[in-house]
Design an enzyme around this catalytic site. Structure first.
Site, PDB file in Angstrom:
ATOM      1  N   TYR A   1       0.837  -1.206   0.000  1.00  0.00           N
ATOM      2  CA  TYR A   1       0.000   0.000   0.000  1.00  0.00           C
ATOM      3  C   TYR A   1       0.868   1.250   0.000  1.00  0.00           C
ATOM      4  CZ  TYR A   1      -3.303   3.587   1.399  1.00  0.00           C
ATOM      5  OH  TYR A   1      -4.034   4.745   1.439  1.00  0.00           O
TER       6      TYR A   1
ATOM      7  N   ASP B   1      -7.544  -4.192  -0.880  1.00  0.00           N
ATOM      8  CA  ASP B   1      -8.821  -3.575  -1.272  1.00  0.00           C
ATOM      9  C   ASP B   1      -8.602  -2.272  -2.044  1.00  0.00           C
ATOM     10  OD1 ASP B   1      -8.248  -3.553   1.836  1.00  0.00           O
ATOM     11  OD2 ASP B   1      -8.785  -1.518   1.277  1.00  0.00           O
TER      12      ASP B   1
ATOM     13  N   LYS C   1     -10.414  -8.998   6.359  1.00  0.00           N
ATOM     14  CA  LYS C   1     -10.874  -7.611   6.460  1.00  0.00           C
ATOM     15  C   LYS C   1     -11.616  -7.246   5.181  1.00  0.00           C
ATOM     16  CE  LYS C   1      -8.693  -4.004   4.966  1.00  0.00           C
ATOM     17  NZ  LYS C   1      -7.854  -2.827   4.668  1.00  0.00           N
TER      18      LYS C   1
HETATM   19  C1  B12 Z   1     -10.216   6.202  -4.204  1.00  0.00           C
HETATM   20  C2  B12 Z   1     -10.081   6.927  -2.892  1.00  0.00           C
HETATM   21  C3  B12 Z   1      -8.887   6.814  -2.205  1.00  0.00           C
HETATM   22  C4  B12 Z   1      -7.715   5.997  -2.722  1.00  0.00           C
HETATM   23  C5  B12 Z   1      -6.953   6.825  -3.771  1.00  0.00           C
HETATM   24  C6  B12 Z   1      -6.348   5.975  -4.850  1.00  0.00           C
HETATM   25  C7  B12 Z   1      -5.818   6.815  -5.956  1.00  0.00           C
HETATM   26  N1  B12 Z   1      -4.981   6.204  -6.757  1.00  0.00           N
HETATM   27  O1  B12 Z   1      -6.156   7.976  -6.108  1.00  0.00           O
HETATM   28  C8  B12 Z   1      -6.905   5.774  -1.421  1.00  0.00           C
HETATM   29  C9  B12 Z   1      -7.355   4.494  -0.796  1.00  0.00           C
HETATM   30  C10 B12 Z   1      -5.391   5.726  -1.585  1.00  0.00           C
HETATM   31  C11 B12 Z   1      -7.391   6.939  -0.576  1.00  0.00           C
HETATM   32  C12 B12 Z   1      -6.693   7.439   0.478  1.00  0.00           C
HETATM   33  C13 B12 Z   1      -7.168   8.463   1.289  1.00  0.00           C
HETATM   34  N2  B12 Z   1      -8.386   9.053   1.248  1.00  0.00           N
HETATM   35 CO1  B12 Z   1      -9.655   8.734  -0.141  1.00  0.00          CO
HETATM   36  N3  B12 Z   1     -11.091   8.359  -1.267  1.00  0.00           N
HETATM   37  C14 B12 Z   1     -11.178   7.689  -2.375  1.00  0.00           C
HETATM   38  C15 B12 Z   1     -12.625   7.688  -2.890  1.00  0.00           C
HETATM   39  C16 B12 Z   1     -13.229   6.350  -2.530  1.00  0.00           C
HETATM   40  C17 B12 Z   1     -12.824   7.928  -4.381  1.00  0.00           C
HETATM   41  C18 B12 Z   1     -12.095   9.131  -4.958  1.00  0.00           C
HETATM   42  C19 B12 Z   1     -12.053   8.964  -6.446  1.00  0.00           C
HETATM   43  O2  B12 Z   1     -11.162   8.324  -6.961  1.00  0.00           O
HETATM   44  N4  B12 Z   1     -13.058   9.472  -7.182  1.00  0.00           N
HETATM   45  C20 B12 Z   1     -13.181   9.315  -8.620  1.00  0.00           C
HETATM   46  C21 B12 Z   1     -12.617  10.542  -9.364  1.00  0.00           C
HETATM   47  C22 B12 Z   1     -12.679  10.292 -10.858  1.00  0.00           C
HETATM   48  O3  B12 Z   1     -13.428  11.623  -9.022  1.00  0.00           O
HETATM   49  P1  B12 Z   1     -12.828  13.089  -8.749  1.00  0.00           P
HETATM   50  O4  B12 Z   1     -11.569  12.998  -8.010  1.00  0.00           O
HETATM   51  O5  B12 Z   1     -13.891  13.931  -8.200  1.00  0.00           O
HETATM   52  O6  B12 Z   1     -12.443  13.587 -10.212  1.00  0.00           O
HETATM   53  C23 B12 Z   1     -13.360  14.109 -11.142  1.00  0.00           C
HETATM   54  C24 B12 Z   1     -13.601  15.601 -10.993  1.00  0.00           C
HETATM   55  O7  B12 Z   1     -13.581  16.066  -9.672  1.00  0.00           O
HETATM   56  C25 B12 Z   1     -12.601  16.232 -11.866  1.00  0.00           C
HETATM   57  N5  B12 Z   1     -11.245  16.489 -11.383  1.00  0.00           N
HETATM   58  C26 B12 Z   1     -10.540  15.942 -10.381  1.00  0.00           C
HETATM   59  N6  B12 Z   1      -9.318  16.452 -10.333  1.00  0.00           N
HETATM   60  C27 B12 Z   1      -9.202  17.339 -11.321  1.00  0.00           C
HETATM   61  C28 B12 Z   1      -8.163  18.169 -11.703  1.00  0.00           C
HETATM   62  C29 B12 Z   1      -8.343  19.043 -12.784  1.00  0.00           C
HETATM   63  C30 B12 Z   1      -7.236  19.937 -13.193  1.00  0.00           C
HETATM   64  C31 B12 Z   1      -9.570  19.068 -13.458  1.00  0.00           C
HETATM   65  C32 B12 Z   1      -9.756  19.987 -14.565  1.00  0.00           C
HETATM   66  C33 B12 Z   1     -10.607  18.244 -13.071  1.00  0.00           C
HETATM   67  C34 B12 Z   1     -10.431  17.381 -12.014  1.00  0.00           C
HETATM   68  O8  B12 Z   1     -12.503  15.334 -12.931  1.00  0.00           O
HETATM   69  C35 B12 Z   1     -12.699  13.994 -12.502  1.00  0.00           C
HETATM   70  C36 B12 Z   1     -13.535  13.272 -13.545  1.00  0.00           C
HETATM   71  O9  B12 Z   1     -14.821  13.802 -13.629  1.00  0.00           O
HETATM   72  C37 B12 Z   1     -13.244   8.874  -2.078  1.00  0.00           C
HETATM   73  C38 B12 Z   1     -14.718   8.715  -1.713  1.00  0.00           C
HETATM   74  C39 B12 Z   1     -15.616   8.958  -2.903  1.00  0.00           C
HETATM   75  N7  B12 Z   1     -16.447   8.022  -3.254  1.00  0.00           N
HETATM   76  O10 B12 Z   1     -15.538  10.017  -3.508  1.00  0.00           O
HETATM   77  C40 B12 Z   1     -12.365   8.913  -0.817  1.00  0.00           C
HETATM   78  C41 B12 Z   1     -12.091  10.251  -0.149  1.00  0.00           C
HETATM   79  C42 B12 Z   1     -11.833  11.291  -1.200  1.00  0.00           C
HETATM   80  N8  B12 Z   1     -10.853   9.994   0.602  1.00  0.00           N
HETATM   81  C43 B12 Z   1     -10.790  10.634   1.715  1.00  0.00           C
HETATM   82  C44 B12 Z   1      -9.697  10.590   2.625  1.00  0.00           C
HETATM   83  C45 B12 Z   1      -9.869  11.363   3.913  1.00  0.00           C
HETATM   84  C46 B12 Z   1      -8.538   9.873   2.327  1.00  0.00           C
HETATM   85  C47 B12 Z   1      -7.285   9.821   3.211  1.00  0.00           C
HETATM   86  C48 B12 Z   1      -6.799  11.218   3.556  1.00  0.00           C
HETATM   87  C49 B12 Z   1      -7.556   8.957   4.440  1.00  0.00           C
HETATM   88  C50 B12 Z   1      -6.393   8.938   5.385  1.00  0.00           C
HETATM   89  N9  B12 Z   1      -6.480   9.717   6.442  1.00  0.00           N
HETATM   90  O11 B12 Z   1      -5.448   8.241   5.162  1.00  0.00           O
HETATM   91  C51 B12 Z   1      -6.282   9.032   2.319  1.00  0.00           C
HETATM   92  C52 B12 Z   1      -5.353   9.927   1.524  1.00  0.00           C
HETATM   93  C53 B12 Z   1      -4.095  10.264   2.204  1.00  0.00           C
HETATM   94  C54 B12 Z   1      -3.452  11.381   1.440  1.00  0.00           C
HETATM   95  N10 B12 Z   1      -2.184  11.594   1.712  1.00  0.00           N
HETATM   96  O12 B12 Z   1      -4.057  12.031   0.628  1.00  0.00           O
HETATM   97  C55 B12 Z   1     -12.056  11.428   1.988  1.00  0.00           C
HETATM   98  C56 B12 Z   1     -11.888  12.935   1.827  1.00  0.00           C
HETATM   99  C57 B12 Z   1     -12.744  13.651   2.861  1.00  0.00           C
HETATM  100  C58 B12 Z   1     -12.700  15.098   2.628  1.00  0.00           C
HETATM  101  N11 B12 Z   1     -13.791  15.659   2.143  1.00  0.00           N
HETATM  102  O13 B12 Z   1     -11.705  15.723   2.903  1.00  0.00           O
HETATM  103  C59 B12 Z   1     -13.066  10.737   0.991  1.00  0.00           C
HETATM  104  C60 B12 Z   1     -14.186  11.639   0.471  1.00  0.00           C
HETATM  105  C61 B12 Z   1     -13.645   9.509   1.742  1.00  0.00           C
HETATM  106  C62 B12 Z   1     -14.334   9.860   3.022  1.00  0.00           C
HETATM  107  N12 B12 Z   1     -15.638  10.059   3.009  1.00  0.00           N
HETATM  108  O14 B12 Z   1     -13.708   9.944   4.061  1.00  0.00           O
HETATM  109  N13 B12 Z   1      -8.605   7.398  -1.009  1.00  0.00           N
END
Ligand code: B12
Lengths: 519, 250
Positions: free
Chosen positions: A260, A295, A367
């Site tokens: 991880y 996971d 888990k």
């Molecule tokens: C996948 C995920 C992870 C994965 C990430 C894997 C990876 N390779 O990225 C892992 C398991 C590693 C992870 C870790 C953590 N996560 Co996380 N994670 C998620 C999860 C489940 C999905 C996020 C995601 O991938 N969405 C899909 C993408 C496609 O969506 P998106 O980012 O919004 O992107 C879209 C748009 O926003 C936009 N966009 C995004 N970026 C950009 C940039 C530009 C320039 C442009 C134009 C557009 C754009 O375009 C995309 C396509 O439409 C969310 C919960 C959820 N369902 O949302 C939590 C979530 C984001 N995580 C969260 C947290 C807290 C963490 C951790 C900090 C937990 C911890 N304390 O360790 C850690 C991260 C530690 C760190 N140093 O950052 C929280 C954030 C809470 C908050 N509001 O602050 C969430 C919401 C979960 C929760 N409810 O607690 N996570």
């Protein structure tokens, strides 16, 4: 309920996984790291921070590094100093910090007598033994329970607020409380000190925070007539140090998975695999269940297409744990319910995967992670997704049941989110209590076929990994599609080659205890 | 298209009935007093006919409520100022044609998930070959050079690299928003650009689950994109803005 699986394939998976892990461990045996050495110091009783907020274990290691003494291991200089000065380990640390003691004066080729050092270690170890015995007498192991343990997270950033949230969760039926770490802590090459109120997306892991939460859970558990388990993260750049603090403060489970850290935090692979070994030895000794992070692959890669990468990684993690002397009952191997709900039969496919993991690792306290990636702002639909996940968790007898939050896509959980999630899981468990007596898996039906298919794919992947080696696998990004180079990533500067005089009697003692089955 | 209405209320089952549902927790036990407090909370939001339809304990000191009520105020959507990206986004092939027609050299986009944020799926969805939900990422666009630095990239490193590769567009993704962490980090980047005197050298676009165009503008960025936005939305905005600025134009 039973899937018909090819035993020969399962055996081959284990053989390949062994082939993956064995050469790595030999490869890395001639190296140690700064956090491994700091762990040794912590296990001698060195604790606290100096006036610049630098933890004393870091003070000593930095000093040893600067004076070219580190390659012999922290125990070498410490044992000499203990014998020479008659001071306690803590007093030595403070003297080094003050500049009144220079450990480079022990730059000698003579192995020190270890008696005093082992005395210091024994008194710290006594606390670990007491904590372990207490847990044994009070906790029922998750694998021995009829219904999965309900696991929820708290992540307010403020330990005192976390306690309010955690106690409420206990009052609403939680069995396990995990305090998520603050964003960015994995990259710190020291363990922060004291009670903290300033985290982001999680709360800083410190010994004092562990202690405060442990005390609160013990008290809440007593009120509700059950032992509540506490979880934190022995991960990132301070893996073994946090494992040690967890053992001292009676954490019951520890997230602990180098893969991880490599993939999702860009931590150097050599560094973290060395660290992981020591932390798993420690956790095995202290009877702490580890949680692995496969996971998470499915939060980045497609869960339908990459289901087999999870199984392959579970086999690898099992071997890493075995190498550290860890019994199956401490291996909380991870997997998840992450298939896109838009896909037909997603429930059937998830069921197959969960039952497959169950049968492959019958003694491991698995888990099981809820849907996260496909959770959206529609919290009402989210509740339904979580209910289906809960059904699979209960029906396939998972052990560590991480409850899904309907607000997953929005924020770290509110108190009410947790309570509703606990109700959801309890309801499903009640409603399906005799499911496995009522239903069988249809031979050669869709569940069995899917499981067999995933197993075969996992076997093929393990064969490839055994041939190319794990470092290459990680370079190629076969897990989660994220590639990492062998000499890339954070923390490599904390890895050093052991000198011929290198010594680590603390690790040896723990290894011997595990070998002799003292635990 | 229907004209934007001048007076509306939330809709339950009868036009202008004003029905809303809310839920929240209170730091007090779930009892008659708690119920009265929940009702008062709803009334303080100017709801009338308030009904606490469910209440439950969250433990000895906390409680949870589901409340229905009626809103009597009306809202006039026609007077609202909506900040969006302007014209409809071009498709990938149209973006490519636009680039071909207007620019003399490939456009360089550099992106990262910055600060301590380790989330890459969002920035990857926009930048990587594969894209997301059937929409290819920028890397696949003819005329665009896309450099994705990944996650946990410090603001300083991102800027340094952007200068090094002579980027035209900087893309920043922020996912962790607890305690407004993203706002601090994003603000710090704008300040860095200004301190280095290079704010005008780049088009700077941000994105993430809690980002929208209005927020981006407010923070001093050129654009912002949230959920449901894809590479073509970003590319289309960027190429038009660069053409307007006369960057690399023929
Ligand atoms: C996948 C995920 C992870 C994965 C990430 C894997 C990876 N390779 O990225 C892992 C398991 C590693 C992870 C870790 C953590 N996560 Co996380 N994670 C998620 C999860 C489940 C999905 C996020 C995601 O991938 N969405 C899909 C993408 C496609 O969506 P998106 O980012 O919004 O992107 C879209 C748009 O926003 C936009 N966009 C995004 N970026 C950009 C940039 C530009 C320039 C442009 C134009 C557009 C754009 O375009 C995309 C396509 O439409 C969310 C919960 C959820 N369902 O949302 C939590 C979530 C984001 N995580 C969260 C947290 C807290 C963490 C951790 C900090 C937990 C911890 N304390 O360790 C850690 C991260 C530690 C760190 N140093 O950052 C929280 C954030 C809470 C908050 N509001 O602050 C969430 C919401 C979960 C929760 N409810 O607690 N996570």
């Amino acid at each position: 309920m039973h899937l018909s699986l090819d035993t020969q394939q399962i055996n081959q998976c284990r053989e390949y996984a062994k082939k993956v892990v064995a050469p790595m461990m030999t490869d890395l045996a001639s190296y140690s790291t700064v956090t491994v050495e700091r762990t040794v110091l912590r296990l001698l009783g060195i604790d606290g921070i100096n006036r610049f907020d630098v933890p004393y274990p870091n003070v000593i290691i930095d000093h040893l590094k600067a004076t070219g003494m580190l390659e012999k291991g922290a125990a070498f200089a410490m044992a000499h100093a203990l014998n020479d000065t008659q001071l306690s380990p803590q007093a030595i640390a403070e003297a080094v910090d003050e500049g009144t003691l220079d450990l480079s004066r022990y730059k000698t080729a003579n192995q020190p007598d270890m008696t005093r050092l082992l005395e210091a270690f024994t008194s710290i170890k006594k606390r670990i033994d007491q904590q372990t015995a207490l847990r044994r007498s009070q906790r029922q192991h998750p694998r021995d329970k009829a219904v999965p343990d309900k696991y929820v997270i708290v992540a307010t950033g403020d330990i005192y607020e976390d306690i309010e949230q955690a106690v409420s969760a206990v009052e609403n039926g939680a069995d396990i409380i995990a305090v998520i770490r603050t964003t960015g802590q994995s990259l710190l090459d020291f363990v922060p000190h004291g009670a903290t109120r300033e985290g982001f997306g999680g709360t800083t892991a410190t010994r004092e925070n562990f202690r405060l939460m442990r005390a609160a859970l013990d008290e809440a558990g007593k009120r509700h007539g059950r032992y509540v388990q506490l979880v934190n993260y022995a991960s990132g750049l301070c893996m073994p140090e946090i494992a040690a603090l967890g053992a001292l403060e009676r954490l019951d489970m520890m997230l602990n998975d180098s893969l991880y850290g490599i993939i999702f935090r860009d931590i150097n692979m050599q560094r973290t695999l060395i660290d992981q070994y020591f932390s798993r030895v420690l956790s095995a000794y202290a009877d702490i269940i580890i949680n692995t992070g496969e996971d998470n692959y499915l939060t980045t890669s497609d869960a339908y297409e990459h289901a087999h990468t999870v199984i392959a990684s579970q086999f690898i993690n099992e071997q890493f744990a075995l190498k550290a002397g860890m019994p199956s009952r401490l291996m909380g191997l991870g997997h998840a319910y992450e298939i896109d709900p838009a896909r037909p039969d997603s429930f059937i496919l998830e069921f197959a995967q969960a039952q497959l993991s169950r049968q492959l690792f019958p003694n491991a306290p698995l888990k099981y992670m809820p849907p996260t990636k496909h959770m959206k702002g529609d919290i009402f639909m989210g509740s339904v997704q979580n209910a289906l996940f809960n059904m699979v968790a209960v029906m396939t007898h998972q052990d560590i049941h991480l409850l899904g939050m309907m607000t997953e896509a929005i924020h770290t959980p509110f108190m009410s989110d947790r309570a509703l999630a606990l109700d959801n899981a309890a309801y499903v468990a009640r409603a399906t209590a005799s499911f496995s007596e009522a239903f069988d898996i249809k031979p050669n039906g869709p569940v069995e076929q899917r499981a067999q298919h995933v197993l075969k794919e996992a076997l093929d992947l393990l064969q490839v990994i055994a041939e190319e080696g794990l470092f290459t696998t990680l370079e190629k990004g076969r897990f989660a599609g994220i590639g990492r180079g062998r000499t890339q990533g954070k923390g490599l500067d904390g890895v050093f080659r052991k000198d011929s005089l290198y010594t680590n009697p603390v690790l040896e003692h723990l290894q011997d205890a595990l070998k002799e089955g003292l635990r | 298209m229907k004209p934007i209405p001048k007076a509306i209320r939330p809709y339950g089952d009868t036009l202008h009935d004003g029905k809303v549902q809310i839920s929240f927790s209170l730091p007090m036990p779930s009892d008659a007093h708690g119920e009265a407090a929940a009702k008062a909370v709803a009334q303080s939001m100017r709801l009338v006919d308030v009904a606490v339809v469910e209440q439950r304990s969250l433990g000895k000191d906390y409680s949870f409520y589901v409340v229905y009520g009626t809103l009597t105020e009306t809202v006039d959507p026609s007077t609202l100022k909506v900040v969006d990206h302007g014209e409809k986004a071009m498709r990938k092939t149209d973006v490519e044609a636009f680039i071909n027609e207007h620019f003399q050299a490939p456009l360089v986009f550099i992106g990262a998930s910055t600060g301590t944020d380790a989330h890459t799926v969002g920035i990857d969805a926009i930048m990587n070959m594969k894209g997301i939900a059937g929409h290819y990422g920028l890397e696949r666009y003819e005329g665009i050079e896309a450099i994705n630095l990944g996650s946990q990239i410090d603001n300083e490193v991102l800027l340094e690299k952007a200068l090094e590769v002579n980027a035209d567009v900087i893309l920043i993704s922020q996912t962790v928003t607890q305690k407004d962490m993203h706002i601090r980090n994003l603000t710090a980047f704008v300040e860095l650009l200004e301190a280095e005197g290079v704010r005008d050298r780049f088009l700077v676009i941000i994105g993430g689950p809690r980002i929208n165009h209005a927020l981006a503008k407010e923070l001093g960025f050129d654009a912002g994109f949230g959920p449901g936005k894809f590479a073509f939305d970003v590319a289309s905005f960027a190429v038009k803005a660069l053409a307007e600025r006369g960057v690399k134009t023929r």
